[in-house]
Design a protein around this motif. Structure first.
Motif, PDB file in Angstrom:
ATOM      1  N   SER A 114      34.980  58.746  34.645  1.00 64.15           N
ATOM      2  CA  SER A 114      33.889  59.573  34.035  1.00 64.15           C
ATOM      3  C   SER A 114      32.642  58.849  34.093  1.00 64.15           C
ATOM      4  CB  SER A 114      34.356  59.727  32.529  1.00 64.15           C
ATOM      5  OG  SER A 114      35.581  60.428  32.447  1.00 64.15           O
ATOM      6  N   TYR A 115      32.539  57.866  35.065  1.00 64.77           N
ATOM      7  CA  TYR A 115      31.175  57.028  35.071  1.00 64.77           C
ATOM      8  C   TYR A 115      30.663  57.519  36.503  1.00 64.77           C
ATOM      9  CZ  TYR A 115      27.593  53.733  34.607  1.00 64.77           C
ATOM     10  OH  TYR A 115      26.247  53.055  34.349  1.00 64.77           O
ATOM     11  N   TYR A 116      29.250  57.839  36.579  1.00 61.79           N
ATOM     12  CA  TYR A 116      28.824  58.411  37.873  1.00 61.79           C
ATOM     13  C   TYR A 116      27.691  57.403  38.121  1.00 61.79           C
ATOM     14  CZ  TYR A 116      31.651  62.245  37.245  1.00 61.79           C
ATOM     15  OH  TYR A 116      32.881  63.343  36.997  1.00 61.79           O
ATOM     16  N   PRO A 117      27.847  56.637  38.951  1.00 56.41           N
ATOM     17  CA  PRO A 117      26.910  55.346  39.516  1.00 56.41           C
ATOM     18  C   PRO A 117      25.461  55.970  39.884  1.00 56.41           C
ATOM     19  CG  PRO A 117      28.467  55.156  40.973  1.00 56.41           C
ATOM     20  CD  PRO A 117      28.994  56.415  39.834  1.00 56.41           C
ATOM     21  N   LYS A 118      24.632  55.174  39.805  1.00 56.59           N
ATOM     22  CA  LYS A 118      23.239  55.314  40.282  1.00 56.59           C
ATOM     23  C   LYS A 118      23.018  54.326  41.519  1.00 56.59           C
ATOM     24  CE  LYS A 118      20.971  54.716  36.451  1.00 56.59           C
ATOM     25  NZ  LYS A 118      22.309  54.210  35.907  1.00 56.59           N
ATOM     26  N   SER A 119      22.188  54.670  42.363  1.00 55.52           N
ATOM     27  CA  SER A 119      21.783  53.862  43.728  1.00 55.52           C
ATOM     28  C   SER A 119      21.527  52.329  42.954  1.00 55.52           C
ATOM     29  CB  SER A 119      20.689  54.545  44.445  1.00 55.52           C
ATOM     30  OG  SER A 119      20.462  53.594  45.607  1.00 55.52           O
ATOM     31  N   GLY A 120      21.976  51.387  43.554  1.00 56.27           N
ATOM     32  CA  GLY A 120      21.385  50.000  42.980  1.00 56.27           C
ATOM     33  C   GLY A 120      22.451  49.562  41.800  1.00 56.27           C
ATOM     34  N   ASP A 121      23.117  50.448  41.384  1.00 54.24           N
ATOM     35  CA  ASP A 121      24.240  49.766  40.342  1.00 54.24           C
ATOM     36  C   ASP A 121      25.237  48.827  40.849  1.00 54.24           C
ATOM     37  OD1 ASP A 121      23.268  51.352  38.463  1.00 54.24           O
ATOM     38  OD2 ASP A 121      24.867  53.044  38.329  1.00 54.24           O
ATOM     39  N   VAL A 122      25.566  47.829  40.019  1.00 54.24           N
ATOM     40  CA  VAL A 122      26.731  46.848  40.542  1.00 54.24           C
ATOM     41  C   VAL A 122      27.833  47.105  39.732  1.00 54.24           C
ATOM     42  CG1 VAL A 122      27.033  44.280  40.589  1.00 54.24           C
ATOM     43  CG2 VAL A 122      24.813  45.009  41.193  1.00 54.24           C
ATOM     44  N   MET A 123      28.954  47.432  40.654  1.00 54.65           N
ATOM     45  CA  MET A 123      30.330  47.640  40.021  1.00 54.65           C
ATOM     46  C   MET A 123      31.295  46.598  40.485  1.00 54.65           C
ATOM     47  SD  MET A 123      32.905  51.000  40.032  1.00 54.65           S
ATOM     48  CE  MET A 123      34.339  50.486  41.064  1.00 54.65           C
ATOM     49  N   ARG A 124      31.756  45.931  39.142  1.00 55.14           N
ATOM     50  CA  ARG A 124      32.652  44.860  39.361  1.00 55.14           C
ATOM     51  C   ARG A 124      34.088  45.156  38.683  1.00 55.14           C
ATOM     52  NH1 ARG A 124      29.912  40.739  36.509  1.00 55.14           N
ATOM     53  NH2 ARG A 124      31.432  39.222  36.703  1.00 55.14           N
ATOM     54  N   VAL A 125      35.117  44.937  39.542  1.00 50.26           N
ATOM     55  CA  VAL A 125      36.551  45.356  38.839  1.00 50.26           C
ATOM     56  C   VAL A 125      37.252  43.892  38.753  1.00 50.26           C
ATOM     57  CG1 VAL A 125      38.801  46.112  39.436  1.00 50.26           C
ATOM     58  CG2 VAL A 125      36.620  47.452  40.406  1.00 50.26           C
ATOM     59  N   HIS A 126      37.479  43.716  37.500  1.00 51.66           N
ATOM     60  CA  HIS A 126      37.846  42.638  36.910  1.00 51.66           C
ATOM     61  C   HIS A 126      39.585  42.586  36.521  1.00 51.66           C
ATOM     62  CE1 HIS A 126      33.744  41.602  35.876  1.00 51.66           C
ATOM     63  NE2 HIS A 126      33.520  42.647  35.765  1.00 51.66           N
ATOM     64  N   TYR A 127      40.240  41.528  36.684  1.00 54.23           N
ATOM     65  CA  TYR A 127      41.517  41.269  36.036  1.00 54.23           C
ATOM     66  C   TYR A 127      41.403  40.519  34.661  1.00 54.23           C
ATOM     67  CZ  TYR A 127      46.550  41.136  35.491  1.00 54.23           C
ATOM     68  OH  TYR A 127      47.768  41.064  35.172  1.00 54.23           O
ATOM     69  N   THR A 128      41.956  41.141  33.665  1.00 57.86           N
ATOM     70  CA  THR A 128      41.830  40.381  32.320  1.00 57.86           C
ATOM     71  C   THR A 128      43.257  40.255  31.968  1.00 57.86           C
ATOM     72  OG1 THR A 128      41.638  40.798  30.022  1.00 57.86           O
ATOM     73  CG2 THR A 128      41.963  42.616  31.090  1.00 57.86           C
ATOM     74  N   ILE A 129      43.454  38.738  31.600  1.00 59.61           N
ATOM     75  CA  ILE A 129      45.093  38.387  31.345  1.00 59.61           C
ATOM     76  C   ILE A 129      45.313  38.501  30.100  1.00 59.61           C
ATOM     77  CG2 ILE A 129      45.476  37.273  33.735  1.00 59.61           C
ATOM     78  CD1 ILE A 129      44.715  34.365  32.201  1.00 59.61           C
ATOM     79  N   TYR A 130      44.203  38.381  29.238  1.00 61.24           N
ATOM     80  CA  TYR A 130      44.638  38.339  27.614  1.00 61.24           C
ATOM     81  C   TYR A 130      43.260  38.800  26.983  1.00 61.24           C
ATOM     82  CZ  TYR A 130      46.448  37.015  23.476  1.00 61.24           C
ATOM     83  OH  TYR A 130      46.907  36.883  22.061  1.00 61.24           O
ATOM     84  N   GLY A 131      43.746  39.356  25.953  1.00 59.21           N
ATOM     85  CA  GLY A 131      42.686  40.098  24.911  1.00 59.21           C
ATOM     86  C   GLY A 131      42.173  41.190  25.278  1.00 59.21           C
ATOM     87  N   TYR A 132      42.887  41.889  26.053  1.00 57.02           N
ATOM     88  CA  TYR A 132      42.007  43.367  26.808  1.00 57.02           C
ATOM     89  C   TYR A 132      40.902  43.384  26.865  1.00 57.02           C
ATOM     90  CZ  TYR A 132      46.347  44.953  24.474  1.00 57.02           C
ATOM     91  OH  TYR A 132      47.585  45.023  24.059  1.00 57.02           O
ATOM     92  N   GLY A 133      40.396  42.240  27.622  1.00 58.90           N
ATOM     93  CA  GLY A 133      39.008  42.093  28.131  1.00 58.90           C
ATOM     94  C   GLY A 133      38.444  40.906  27.544  1.00 58.90           C
ATOM     95  N   ALA A 134      38.930  40.558  26.518  1.00 55.99           N
ATOM     96  CA  ALA A 134      38.262  39.152  25.783  1.00 55.99           C
ATOM     97  C   ALA A 134      37.859  38.125  26.650  1.00 55.99           C
ATOM     98  CB  ALA A 134      38.801  39.151  24.596  1.00 55.99           C
ATOM     99  N   ASP A 135      39.029  37.633  27.498  1.00 56.61           N
ATOM    100  CA  ASP A 135      38.958  36.437  28.342  1.00 56.61           C
ATOM    101  C   ASP A 135      37.744  36.795  29.604  1.00 56.61           C
ATOM    102  OD1 ASP A 135      40.182  38.668  29.650  1.00 56.61           O
ATOM    103  OD2 ASP A 135      41.889  37.372  30.642  1.00 56.61           O
ATOM    104  N   ILE A 136      37.219  38.022  29.850  1.00 59.56           N
ATOM    105  CA  ILE A 136      36.201  38.103  30.581  1.00 59.56           C
ATOM    106  C   ILE A 136      34.872  38.487  29.897  1.00 59.56           C
ATOM    107  CG2 ILE A 136      37.398  38.759  32.409  1.00 59.56           C
ATOM    108  CD1 ILE A 136      36.997  41.897  32.033  1.00 59.56           C
ATOM    109  N   GLY A 137      34.808  38.177  28.719  1.00 58.73           N
ATOM    110  CA  GLY A 137      33.498  38.391  27.877  1.00 58.73           C
ATOM    111  C   GLY A 137      33.529  39.695  27.013  1.00 58.73           C
ATOM    112  N   PHE A 138      34.251  40.565  27.120  1.00 63.31           N
ATOM    113  CA  PHE A 138      34.613  41.916  26.572  1.00 63.31           C
ATOM    114  C   PHE A 138      35.453  42.025  25.857  1.00 63.31           C
ATOM    115  CE2 PHE A 138      32.157  42.037  30.630  1.00 63.31           C
ATOM    116  CZ  PHE A 138      30.881  42.327  30.311  1.00 63.31           C
ATOM    117  N   GLY A 139      35.716  43.174  25.152  1.00 62.74           N
ATOM    118  CA  GLY A 139      37.124  43.622  24.543  1.00 62.74           C
ATOM    119  C   GLY A 139      36.811  43.277  23.202  1.00 62.74           C
TER     120      GLY A 139
END
Length: 168
Positions: A114-139
Motif C-alpha cells: 500500500s506504499y507507493y514510493p517517490k523518486s529518491g526514497d530510500v527503502m530498507r528491509v530490516h529483520y527484527t528479532i524481538y519486540g516487533y521492531g523495537a530492536d530496530i528503533g521502532f515498534g
C-alpha cells in the motif's frame, strides 16, 4: 537494502539503486529487485495485503549480537532459538521476529503493498528479532535504543555500487 544487523550479519541485499515504474508499490519493487538478485521470498497476500514472511539465504547462520541487542534481550529475559532451515523469517530466533521496512528512515504506517514510493526514497528491509521492531528503533512499547539514521550511508553505498567505480 536488505538488512540483518540485529543478528550482527549486515546486509544480505546490498544497497542498490532500483528503477521503479509509476503505480508500483514497495511490494512490487521488492519482489522484482530480490528476484533480479536471485533471492527467493515467501509472502502472503497480494497488493495491499502483501506481507513478507521469509527470505531464503538471508540468514548467514551465525549470530554476533551487537552490544545493544545483547543488553536488550537480557533486559527482556529473551534467549534466541536456532533457525533450523535456510529461510529467515517470522518467528525464527524468537516469537516476535520478522521482516519490517522503512522508507526515508520512517516505519511506514501501511504495508508494503500500500506504499507507493517517490523518486529518491530510500527503502530498507530490516529483520527484527524481538519486540516487533523495537530492536530496530521502532515498534510497540518503546525501542531498544535510539537507532542511527542509516539512509544517507545506504544511499551513498547504492550510488557507489551503481557507479563505474565498482565495475570491471
Amino acid at each position: 537494502s536488505g538488512e540483518v544487523f540485529t543478528l550482527g550479519q549486515g546486509y544480505f541485499y546490498t544497497p542498490t539503486m532500483v528503477e521503479f515504474y509509476e503505480g508500483e508499490s514497495c511490494a512490487d519493487i521488492l519482489k522484482r529487485a530480490f528476484a533480479d538478485a536471485g533471492l527467493e521470498i515467501q509472502y502472503s497476500g497480494e497488493d495491499s495485503t502483501f506481507y513478507l514472511q521469509s527470505v531464503k539465504g538471508a540468514d548467514k547462520k551465525f549470530v554476533c549480537l551487537p552490544g545493544y541487542m545483547k543488553d536488550y534481550l537480557a533486559d527482556n529475559d529473551v534467549e534466541l532459538a536456532d533457525n533450523a532451515d535456510e529461510w529467515l523469517g517470522e518467528r525464527d530466533y524468537t516469537s516476535m521476529s520478522g521482516w519490517m521496512y522503512t522508507v526515508n528512515n520512517e516505519m511506514a504506517n501501511v504495508g508494503m503493498g500500500s506504499y507507493y514510493p517517490k523518486s529518491g526514497d530510500v527503502m530498507r528491509v530490516h529483520y527484527t528479532i524481538y519486540g516487533y521492531g523495537a530492536d530496530i528503533g521502532f515498534g510497540w512499547g518503546g525501542s531498544a535504543d535510539e537507532m542511527a539514521d542509516k539512509d544517507k550511508i545506504t544511499r551513498l553505498l547504492a550510488e557507489i555500487t551503481a557507479s563505474d567505480l565498482v565495475k570491471p
